[in-house]
Design a protein around this motif. Structure first.
Motif, PDB file in Angstrom:
ATOM      1  N   HIS A 214       0.585  -0.597   0.008  1.00 55.98           N
ATOM      2  CA  HIS A 214       0.220  -0.195   0.198  1.00 55.98           C
ATOM      3  C   HIS A 214       1.119   1.397  -0.044  1.00 55.98           C
ATOM      4  O   HIS A 214       1.126   2.059  -0.190  1.00 55.98           O
ATOM      5  N   SER A 215       2.077   0.907   0.941  1.00 57.38           N
ATOM      6  CA  SER A 215       2.581   2.895   0.599  1.00 57.38           C
ATOM      7  C   SER A 215       3.717   2.499  -0.278  1.00 57.38           C
ATOM      8  O   SER A 215       3.917   4.289  -0.863  1.00 57.38           O
ATOM      9  N   LYS A 216       3.520   1.842  -1.731  1.00 54.54           N
ATOM     10  CA  LYS A 216       4.057   2.321  -2.946  1.00 54.54           C
ATOM     11  C   LYS A 216       3.102   2.872  -3.537  1.00 54.54           C
ATOM     12  O   LYS A 216       3.478   3.565  -4.223  1.00 54.54           O
ATOM     13  N   TYR A 217       2.099   2.393  -3.507  1.00 55.36           N
ATOM     14  CA  TYR A 217       0.668   3.618  -3.861  1.00 55.36           C
ATOM     15  C   TYR A 217       0.280   4.635  -3.447  1.00 55.36           C
ATOM     16  O   TYR A 217      -0.690   4.939  -3.781  1.00 55.36           O
ATOM     17  N   LEU A 218       0.589   4.875  -2.049  1.00 52.18           N
ATOM     18  CA  LEU A 218       0.678   6.412  -1.517  1.00 52.18           C
ATOM     19  C   LEU A 218       1.216   7.205  -2.411  1.00 52.18           C
ATOM     20  O   LEU A 218       1.938   7.897  -2.518  1.00 52.18           O
ATOM     21  N   THR A 219       0.053   8.138  -2.488  1.00 52.40           N
ATOM     22  CA  THR A 219       0.285   8.852  -3.473  1.00 52.40           C
ATOM     23  C   THR A 219       0.625  11.212  -2.598  1.00 52.40           C
ATOM     24  O   THR A 219      -0.482  10.714  -1.125  1.00 52.40           O
TER      25      THR A 219
END
Ligand code: MN
Length: 286
Positions: free
Chosen positions: A281-286
């Motif tokens: 999830h943190s990878k895709y957090l903007t």
């Protein structure tokens, strides 16, 4: 509400949190071995076993702010569990937090799904069982009814079960069978193909993943209420989380049964999947 040990790394307050974690110590409709109510405490303890970041995702991942709400009340009636879970989860969903629920038995998924708006999400489960009965042992809120309740709320074309290998005649002979892939097909043709089939099958872009730990082979996850041979291996589940990737909006892990898990390996695996979900999830957090 319990104020015991928080999940490792959950140091945020509610307002600044990206992710919201809730323990749900509930096991009142369990049909075989009970004890899943003890799982949130064991899984939190097991979370201290791991590095917060996993090198395979790159060590410069953005750090997630995680808030651990603690446990909701350990209630008796299924209807009370539904209300209790909604009370805590629904504000977090409204505030667009990424929700992580730690069961408890699989029935805790039902109130969570009902907190989302009808067309907002699809539910993908990993489970040995199809869990698609209208009711079981006198309640529509049994852990044997999870995908049926989800289909009623989200539409049957927004539900998919991965790793199934236990289905009753009653569930298979109806017109509206919940879409699923067996663990046998996954072993034969690969997890990538099965997850692609699931993601192509559901209508909503956003996906909520519900992991019943009995979807995994009992050799890896023996500590569960209804162990079922011929399951997925943990790397299949890790791969599933990574393939869903940026479409993932929430996660629960259920049916860990600490009294059946003296080595603690099943709780450790559950914690590791929570970390995997948070890392992805943190990878895709903007
Ligand atoms: Mn199951």
């Amino acid at each position: 509400m319990s104020y015991g040990l928080s999940y490792a790394g959950a140091e945020s307050d509610y307002d600044s949190a990206d992710a919201f974690l809730l323990g749900i110590p509930y096991d009142r409709t369990s049909s075989f071995k009970s004890g899943a109510a003890e799982a949130p405490a064991h899984i939190r303890r097991a979370s201290y076993n791991f590095e917060e970041l996993h090198f395979e995702h790159g060590l410069d991942l953005p750090r997630l702010n995680i808030f651990d709400q603690g446990d909701c009340e350990h209630v008796f009636l299924p209807e009370d569990m539904m209300e209790e879970v909604k009370f805590f989860i629904s504000p977090a969903i409204r505030d667009k937090k990424f929700t992580v629920a730690v069961g408890g038995e699989h029935s805790i998924n039902m109130p969570i799904i009902q907190c989302f708006k009808k067309n907002d999400i699809a539910l993908i489960t990993i489970d040995a069982h199809l869990d698609s009965r209208d009711e079981y042992l006198g309640t529509p809120y049994s852990h044997a009814c999870v995908t049926r309740r989800a289909a009623e709320h989200l539409g049957i074309d927004n539900v998919f079960a991965l790793g199934v290998r236990s289905i009753s005649k009653e569930e298979l002979e109806r017109d509206d069978v919940i879409p699923y892939t067996t663990s046998f097909e996954i072993k034969e043709k690969g997890i990538e193909r099965a997850v692609k089939k699931a993601l192509d099958s559901v209508k909503s872009e956003h996906v909520y993943l519900s992991l019943d730990i009995d979807g995994i082979d009992p050799a890896y996850a023996p500590g569960t209420g209804t162990p079922e041979p011929f399951g997925l291996d943990p790397l299949d589940v890790k791969r599933t989380i990574n393939l869903i990737g940026g479409r993932l909006v929430g996660f629960d892990v259920t049916e860990v049964c600490p009294p059946a898990d003296p080595s603690g390996i099943t709780s450790a695996l559950a914690a590791r999947f929570i970390n995997e979900v948070l890392a992805v999830h943190s990878k895709y957090l903007t």
